[in-house]
Design an enzyme around this catalytic site. Structure first.
Site, mmCIF file in Angstrom:
data_model
loop_
_atom_site.group_PDB
_atom_site.id
_atom_site.type_symbol
_atom_site.label_atom_id
_atom_site.label_comp_id
_atom_site.label_asym_id
_atom_site.label_seq_id
_atom_site.Cartn_x
_atom_site.Cartn_y
_atom_site.Cartn_z
ATOM 1 N N CYS A 13 0.607 -1.087 0.007
ATOM 2 C CA CYS A 13 0.017 -0.027 -0.063
ATOM 3 C C CYS A 13 0.857 1.413 -0.021
ATOM 4 O O CYS A 13 2.104 1.175 0.396
ATOM 5 C CB CYS A 13 -0.976 0.109 1.180
ATOM 6 S SG CYS A 13 -0.450 0.932 2.737
ATOM 7 N N CYS A 86 -4.453 -2.317 9.794
ATOM 8 C CA CYS A 86 -3.712 -1.318 9.732
ATOM 9 C C CYS A 86 -2.958 -0.859 10.912
ATOM 10 O O CYS A 86 -3.815 -0.671 11.798
ATOM 11 C CB CYS A 86 -4.119 0.053 8.875
ATOM 12 S SG CYS A 86 -3.068 1.599 8.801
ATOM 13 N N CYS A 286 1.962 20.845 8.816
ATOM 14 C CA CYS A 286 2.173 19.372 8.469
ATOM 15 C C CYS A 286 3.110 19.085 7.266
ATOM 16 O O CYS A 286 3.307 18.087 6.771
ATOM 17 C CB CYS A 286 0.721 18.577 8.261
ATOM 18 S SG CYS A 286 -0.179 19.307 6.847
#
Length: 328
Positions: A13, A86, A286
């Site tokens: 992923c 996850c 961020c």
């Protein structure tokens, strides 16, 4: 030290990049990334030690779906990797993945499903590429989906379908990725604003930073183009700060400006801040690259970057949150 097992979807992923590094090597890589980002703009920084956020704490996620597939996109691809777990997400999201798998079989469409863990349950928003209003048969199916006891709100292409409780924010509101990360950012903010009486919060969202300062007696106004700024009442103002940044004149008399822009940064707004006479600016970002770019504008205008604290809200990725303090 944060111990973990390598995820079975690692390198498949497009999420985590560094699960195979030791803790020491991982932290060194992230610190070097921050230092290099600022050095690219001729700013020398010595970041504080990285504040680690626990795994299994991420409270929001967006999954791509198409046909019967749902999960994350493969690295640099639109191919969907059907994930079953996850290590970053809260257990409430992971345990709901089999139900989401059933949902996409019913939908037989493609798009994204955003899911947020709230104190009351799961807030889910289905967005399809067709962006259509649900037909009567689909509406019946969606209502059936929302009957799941863990779901408190279900929306479809911006249309509310079922809302079992009144949540304090509209669907798809931006919240910090984890409660732990949010608490750390608020702690740092309150630590830096003990002498502040009047402030402005730019890109304030639903008031993550406006509210704690209000509770501390600070006279503060939040600005954002998001609908949920209205939840701040008289302390919130709707404004597109990219197209119409707050001017230096409008910031006159303020002790501190807090801004938490998206990943693209806030160049137009920073250019106005550079013209203002403000004792302190706190920037939460961020994206170290745009944070460094915007910091250079302030440094050139006479501010000193006195503090850079990294908060690792994006574990095992090449993203990291920065808490930056500038003093005039």
């Amino acid at each position: 030290m944060m111990t973990h097992f390598i995820c079975p979807f690692f390198k498949t992923c497009g999420g985590c990049l560094y699960q195979d590094l030791s803790e020491e090597a991982y932290l060194e890589k992230k610190q070097a990334f921050i230092v290099r980002a600022f050095a690219d703009h001729s700013i020398s920084v010595t970041p504080d030690p990285i504040v680690r956020i626990p795994i299994h704490s991420r409270r929001r996620a967006t999954f791509a779906f198409s046909g019967e597939h749902i999960g994350y996109n493969a690295l640099k691809s639109h191919r969907i990797i059907d994930i079953t777990e996850c290590r970053l997400l809260k257990e409430e999201i992971v345990s709901f993945l089999p139900t989401l798998k059933q949902w996409v079989r019913i939908l037989q469409d493609k798009g994204d499903i955003s899911i947020l863990v709230t104190d009351s349950g799961l807030d889910i928003h289905i967005k399809t590429t067709k962006a259509n209003h649900p037909s009567l048969p689909l509406l019946e199916q969606l209502t059936f989906m929302a009957s799941d006891p863990t779901v408190v709100r279900l929306s479809y292409n911006q249309t509310p379908i079922v809302s079992k409780l009144s949540l304090p924010f509209p669907p798809d509101s931006f919240l910090q990725p984890s409660k732990e990360g949010e608490a750390e950012l608020i702690r740092l903010l309150l630590e830096q604003t003990t002498d502040i009486h009047k402030a402005i919060d730019l890109f304030c969202g639903n008031g993550t930073f406006t509210r704690p300062l209000l509770a501390n007696g600070v006279k503060i106004t939040g600005y954002d183009c998001a609908e949920n700024v209205r939840m701040l009442g008289s302390n919130g103002v709707m404004r597109d700060l990219f197209r119409v940044p707050l001017s230096a004149e409008e910031m006159k008399g303020v002790d501190c400006v807090i801004l938490d822009p998206p990943r693209a940064g806030a160049k137009a707004q920073i250019e106005q801040l550079a013209l203002a006479n403000i004792p302190k600016i706190i920037m939460i970002s961020c994206n170290p690259s745009t944070a460094a770019r915007d910091s250079k504008i302030l440094v050139n205008a006479g501010w000193q970057l006195t503090k850079v604290t990294p908060i690792d809200q994006f574990t095992w990725s090449n993203h990291i949150e920065l808490f930056c303090v500038f003093k005039k």
